[in-house]
Design an enzyme around this catalytic site. Structure first.
Site, PDB file in Angstrom:
ATOM      1  N   TYR A  25      42.863  65.440  70.452  1.00  0.00           N
ATOM      2  CA  TYR A  25      43.099  65.753  71.875  1.00  0.00           C
ATOM      3  C   TYR A  25      43.812  64.593  72.555  1.00  0.00           C
ATOM      4  O   TYR A  25      43.471  64.172  73.646  1.00  0.00           O
ATOM      5  CB  TYR A  25      41.774  66.072  72.584  1.00  0.00           C
ATOM      6  CG  TYR A  25      41.944  66.909  73.825  1.00  0.00           C
ATOM      7  CD1 TYR A  25      42.337  68.236  73.733  1.00  0.00           C
ATOM      8  CD2 TYR A  25      41.711  66.376  75.086  1.00  0.00           C
ATOM      9  CE1 TYR A  25      42.501  69.019  74.875  1.00  0.00           C
ATOM     10  CE2 TYR A  25      41.866  67.145  76.234  1.00  0.00           C
ATOM     11  CZ  TYR A  25      42.258  68.468  76.118  1.00  0.00           C
ATOM     12  OH  TYR A  25      42.420  69.238  77.252  1.00  0.00           O
ATOM     13  N   HIS A 108      54.340  67.623  62.672  1.00  0.00           N
ATOM     14  CA  HIS A 108      55.219  66.692  61.954  1.00  0.00           C
ATOM     15  C   HIS A 108      54.908  66.860  60.479  1.00  0.00           C
ATOM     16  O   HIS A 108      53.748  66.998  60.088  1.00  0.00           O
ATOM     17  CB  HIS A 108      54.955  65.261  62.418  1.00  0.00           C
ATOM     18  CG  HIS A 108      55.793  64.215  61.727  1.00  0.00           C
ATOM     19  ND1 HIS A 108      57.135  64.398  61.431  1.00  0.00           N
ATOM     20  CD2 HIS A 108      55.479  62.967  61.281  1.00  0.00           C
ATOM     21  CE1 HIS A 108      57.610  63.304  60.848  1.00  0.00           C
ATOM     22  NE2 HIS A 108      56.617  62.435  60.737  1.00  0.00           N
TER      23      HIS A 108
END
Length: 336
Positions: A25, A108
């Site tokens: 988060y 990614h």
């Protein structure tokens, strides 16, 4: 030409009845979780025990579980923790709890492309990578727009991986601006190359070197700072708005001519080096070095970070930025 997808190409209803687990988060994690939640999707957040982000996520109206429990509850698991921590967290908490037919996602491709994470064959493996920092992904979404993104499918176990990935991209706002289809290999290698040669490595090295050259020649550090650091934003904004041509159009003829002459000289010096940088990314040399650096306690990275923050240009810059309240200058506290 690139294949680009927009809202009309993405079916948000594919996420109906599904649960997304956002693991982490931080900058990207909060943006993905909140955007998807605002798009009407059920979202839970997976955090490690004692995470400082727990209170923030709960205050934002999200349900927080351990990483293992979030994975068990989810149909889609988006991994948004730092690259260097993903393999260990995956092995301990995510991999053993993935449901067959679920989708494992990344923003990614590093750990998948370089083999640090090997998912089971019975799950989809995809990537949706917004091309903006997390705070901008969230900010632009709340304004009714979106940030461009990339979509890649590494493994299509269900036959629906691409459609579901596009649905996720729409949920976080990327298809509002356009999502380019790519591969984990292309995203990972171009991302690392861009960071190292331009965005982080190249620009900072030029700034540092130019500043130090002027100071060594006897010019005031404050004047050197304005010429080599402060005014860079003005040029970047021009590039961002209209590319190289608009930047050349906007500056003086003197600046344009001097830029061509010296730019050609610098280009001649670095092109061969850039090919070498790309080679080390492509063959995995950089990845192995960075993985080993972290396994060994960051013996080179940590002292270099400390040195970088103690440079004269940083000391001068902090003082000058304090004189310009319109900048909303940022300061960071270095870890001991």
């Amino acid at each position: 030409m690139a294949t680009i997808y927009y809202d009309k190409d993405a079916d948000l209803s594919l996420l109906n009845g599904k649960t997304i687990a956002v693991i982490g988060y931080g900058s990207q994690g909060h943006a993905h979780a909140l955007n998807a939640k605002d798009s009407g999707v059920k979202v839970v957040v997976g955090l490690h025990e004692g995470s400082k982000s727990r209170a923030k996520a709960e205050a934002d109206g999200l349900t927080v579980y351990s990483v293992a429990d979030a994975t068990k509850a989810a149909d889609i698991v988006m991994v948004l923790i730092p690259d260097t921590k993903q393999a260990a967290v995956y092995a301990e908490s995510i991999g053993p709890n993935l449901k067959p037919g679920s989708m494992l996602m990344f923003a990614h491709g590093f750990n998948i492309h370089f083999g640090e994470i090997t998912p089971p064959e019975n799950v989809d493996v995809t990537m949706v990578a917004p091309k903006a920092p997390g705070h901008r992904v969230r900010e632009v979404f709340t304004e009714g727009a979106g940030t461009p993104g990339l979509l890649a499918v590494q493994q299509d176990a269900t036959g629906n991986a691409k459609a579901l990935g596009l649905a996720y991209a729409r949920a976080i706002g990327c298809t509002r601006a356009g999502v380019i289809e790519t591969t984990f290999k292309e995203e990972t290698e171009t991302d690392l190359f861009g960071e190292q040669t331009i965005l982080c490595g190249g620009v900072t090295a030029l700034i540092r070197s130019a500043f130090e050259t002027l100071v060594k020649a006897g010019y005031q550090p404050e004047v050197a700072y304005f010429e080599c650091m402060h005014e860079l934003k003005l040029i970047v904004d021009l590039l961002y708005q209209g590319g190289l041509s608009y930047m050349w159009y906007s500056v003086s003829d003197t600046a344009e001519y001097g830029g061509y002459v010296v730019g050609d000289m610098i280009e001649g010096l670095v092109k061969e080096e850039l090919s070498g940088v790309l080679g080390k990314i492509q063959d995995g040399s950089f990845a192995r070095t960075w993985i080993d650096e972290n396994k060994n306690g960051r013996p080179n990275f940590t002292p270099r970070r400390k040195t970088e923050h103690s440079l004269l240009i940083e000391q001068v810059g902090e003082e000058l930025r304090d004189m310009m309240p319109f900048l909303s200058a940022k300061k960071i506290k270095q870890e001991s």
